[in-house]
Scaffold this motif. Sequence first.
Motif, PDB file in Angstrom:
ATOM      1  N   ASN A 115       1.689   4.363  -7.674  1.00 59.19           N
ATOM      2  CA  ASN A 115       0.401   3.680  -7.543  1.00 59.19           C
ATOM      3  C   ASN A 115       0.262   2.566  -8.574  1.00 59.19           C
ATOM      4  O   ASN A 115      -0.291   1.503  -8.281  1.00 59.19           O
ATOM      5  CB  ASN A 115      -0.742   4.684  -7.697  1.00 59.19           C
ATOM      6  CG  ASN A 115      -0.994   5.466  -6.421  1.00 59.19           C
ATOM      7  OD1 ASN A 115      -1.553   4.948  -5.460  1.00 59.19           O
ATOM      8  ND2 ASN A 115      -0.566   6.712  -6.391  1.00 59.19           N
ATOM      9  N   SER A 116       0.766   2.802  -9.787  1.00 53.66           N
ATOM     10  CA  SER A 116       0.725   1.761 -10.811  1.00 53.66           C
ATOM     11  C   SER A 116       1.603   0.580 -10.407  1.00 53.66           C
ATOM     12  O   SER A 116       1.210  -0.583 -10.573  1.00 53.66           O
ATOM     13  CB  SER A 116       1.200   2.337 -12.152  1.00 53.66           C
ATOM     14  OG  SER A 116       1.242   1.335 -13.141  1.00 53.66           O
ATOM     15  N   ARG A 133       0.571   9.992  -4.124  1.00 53.92           N
ATOM     16  CA  ARG A 133      -0.417  10.257  -5.172  1.00 53.92           C
ATOM     17  C   ARG A 133       0.176  10.128  -6.571  1.00 53.92           C
ATOM     18  O   ARG A 133      -0.526  10.335  -7.554  1.00 53.92           O
ATOM     19  CB  ARG A 133      -0.983  11.674  -5.009  1.00 53.92           C
ATOM     20  CG  ARG A 133      -1.704  11.885  -3.687  1.00 53.92           C
ATOM     21  CD  ARG A 133      -2.294  13.278  -3.617  1.00 53.92           C
ATOM     22  NE  ARG A 133      -2.964  13.507  -2.349  1.00 53.92           N
ATOM     23  CZ  ARG A 133      -3.601  14.631  -2.036  1.00 53.92           C
ATOM     24  NH1 ARG A 133      -3.640  15.608  -2.911  1.00 53.92           N
ATOM     25  NH2 ARG A 133      -4.183  14.772  -0.864  1.00 53.92           N
ATOM     26  N   SER A 161       0.864  -1.185   0.000  1.00 58.21           N
ATOM     27  CA  SER A 161       0.000   0.000   0.000  1.00 58.21           C
ATOM     28  C   SER A 161       0.895   1.228   0.000  1.00 58.21           C
ATOM     29  O   SER A 161       2.047   1.173   0.439  1.00 58.21           O
ATOM     30  CB  SER A 161      -0.919   0.010   1.226  1.00 58.21           C
ATOM     31  OG  SER A 161      -0.152   0.063   2.421  1.00 58.21           O
ATOM     32  N   THR A 162       0.373   2.341  -0.508  1.00 59.18           N
ATOM     33  CA  THR A 162       1.143   3.581  -0.541  1.00 59.18           C
ATOM     34  C   THR A 162       0.212   4.768  -0.381  1.00 59.18           C
ATOM     35  O   THR A 162      -0.942   4.725  -0.820  1.00 59.18           O
ATOM     36  CB  THR A 162       1.937   3.711  -1.857  1.00 59.18           C
ATOM     37  OG1 THR A 162       2.675   4.933  -1.844  1.00 59.18           O
ATOM     38  CG2 THR A 162       1.019   3.699  -3.060  1.00 59.18           C
ATOM     39  N   ARG A 215       1.385   8.746 -10.026  1.00 58.79           N
ATOM     40  CA  ARG A 215       0.837   7.695 -10.879  1.00 58.79           C
ATOM     41  C   ARG A 215       1.785   6.500 -10.976  1.00 58.79           C
ATOM     42  O   ARG A 215       1.347   5.342 -10.958  1.00 58.79           O
ATOM     43  CB  ARG A 215       0.577   8.267 -12.274  1.00 58.79           C
ATOM     44  CG  ARG A 215      -0.063   7.276 -13.237  1.00 58.79           C
ATOM     45  CD  ARG A 215      -0.363   7.907 -14.580  1.00 58.79           C
ATOM     46  NE  ARG A 215       0.842   8.389 -15.239  1.00 58.79           N
ATOM     47  CZ  ARG A 215       1.189   9.669 -15.325  1.00 58.79           C
ATOM     48  NH1 ARG A 215       0.426  10.595 -14.787  1.00 58.79           N
ATOM     49  NH2 ARG A 215       2.298  10.038 -15.944  1.00 58.79           N
ATOM     50  N   SER A 274      -0.191  -1.351  -7.647  1.00 58.73           N
ATOM     51  CA  SER A 274      -1.325  -2.096  -8.196  1.00 58.73           C
ATOM     52  C   SER A 274      -0.861  -3.330  -8.964  1.00 58.73           C
ATOM     53  O   SER A 274      -1.387  -4.436  -8.764  1.00 58.73           O
ATOM     54  CB  SER A 274      -2.145  -1.179  -9.104  1.00 58.73           C
ATOM     55  OG  SER A 274      -3.195  -1.887  -9.717  1.00 58.73           O
TER      56      SER A 274
END
Length: 510
Positions: free
Chosen positions: A244-245, A239, A235-236, A241, A248
């Motif tokens: 987060n990519s 913000r 988890s992070t 991209r 994920s």
Amino acid sequence: MFHYATFASLIVYNIATLLHNATMASSIKKQLYISHSASILMFVVMIIFLLVDLSYLRTQVPKIDAVRTLTSTAQQLTFLEEKLLLNGKESTLVLLGEAIGKLQALLQNDRELLKGFIDNSEAGTLKSHVSEYQTLLKGMKEPAPDRTVLLAFTRELNQHNTAIRSIINQLELRHHELLLGAVDNVTKAMIFGLIVVSLIALISALFVTGLIVRPLRDLERQLHDVADKKIDKLSTTSRTRELNSFVSQFNNMLDQRRRKDRQLRHNEKAAALGILVSGVAHELNNPLSNISTSAQLLQEEDTNSELSRQWLNHIDHEIERARRIVLRLLDSVRHQKQPMTKVDAAILVQKSLTLIHRQLDPNINIYIEDIAEIPLHVNYERFQQVFINLINNAADAGAKNIWVFGDYIQQADSRTNNFVCSRKKPPFAKDIQTFFLFTVADDGVGIPEENVSKLFVPFFTTKTGGDGTGLGLYLVNEIVTEHDGCISARNREHQGFEFLILLPISEDDS
């Protein structure tokens, strides 16, 4: 001149904007872009202010020329006065007139340039001395032959010239101080600007580095925790991209790996189960054959009891059914395709209950509720085993009432919402539009939520004292899966447990 307050306010505003925008930036690239843009912007602002100061210095050049001309003209007057005293020529007197006229013209023409260097009283005094100087020159058309008169005349001229030079020297001194101040301001501006730009670049670098490095260090720590099986996924709070990519995609990879591991364990258990079932089937076939032979011999004997003959026939029938069950177990572990026939759903349930009815406690009530009369494409004997196992499980869980429902539903039916299959995607994830939904519910004690997901795992059982093998529900799941359906298990809202079986209905079935 350089406005330090304005520049300082721009710095504060720019840093605040930088911190806010860098924090809100959606990618690392944007964070770096904002940081560099802020530094470049501050450098441009510094250059602009330097250009303003240099432009100010440029405007002082004409003033410098005017003051220098005044000074040189006053010095020329002094030189001509001394020359007049020495030679007493008329030409020198003419040159003095031209010089004082030039001085008066300069004062008149450069009046705007000299503002700020000379006040009104000094300007009046300067003009007065110049006028009196001119008046003295006009009063003497030609040099006096008497040296005493000439000396007195030049002394009087020199007095006015001294006053003129004193005021002009003050102008030159003030202008010199002003120029030194301007140069000093430009120097300060350059030093101040370089320091500010360097600080902003450093702060931007540290801040953006913190925005990037801190989440990366946190991810590094989480990766160690994942490796040590302390956490299940990353988890992070960043913000950006890219991060987060990464999180994920990494979590998706972990999920796929876990699914493959579960499938591998399932296959290993299935292989072990196959070996076990093969051995059990082989061992069971021998006593079943002996019992069948004994029953047939007893039937051939003369017996006066009709009841005995009925029980012998029943024994023979059940032995044959046991053999078929053994064969089905072998077929299951060998993954052989089972023959399918069309069977009415209501008849399928009714026949299954007839087989199990004698084995249940007489106090257990079984209710068949509104089974739709729809033909299903199933293996009749194998699907009977599904209902037998589920009802046996409900009875073992202490249920006093068991309900069996069956209905024809559409894909958009609300009863398929949140339908969780045990091992595969539900049929409505495909292009099939119609289904048959069986529900087997009871009012027993239910099952702890942490065990619900394990019900269809081979050898898992909630029964104590060695009563359960953990294979009943596993076989149920295998049979339902063979029919392209899926089974879901859940606790009922108030009391008891229920199994939901979803079977696709093709056009051939209907």
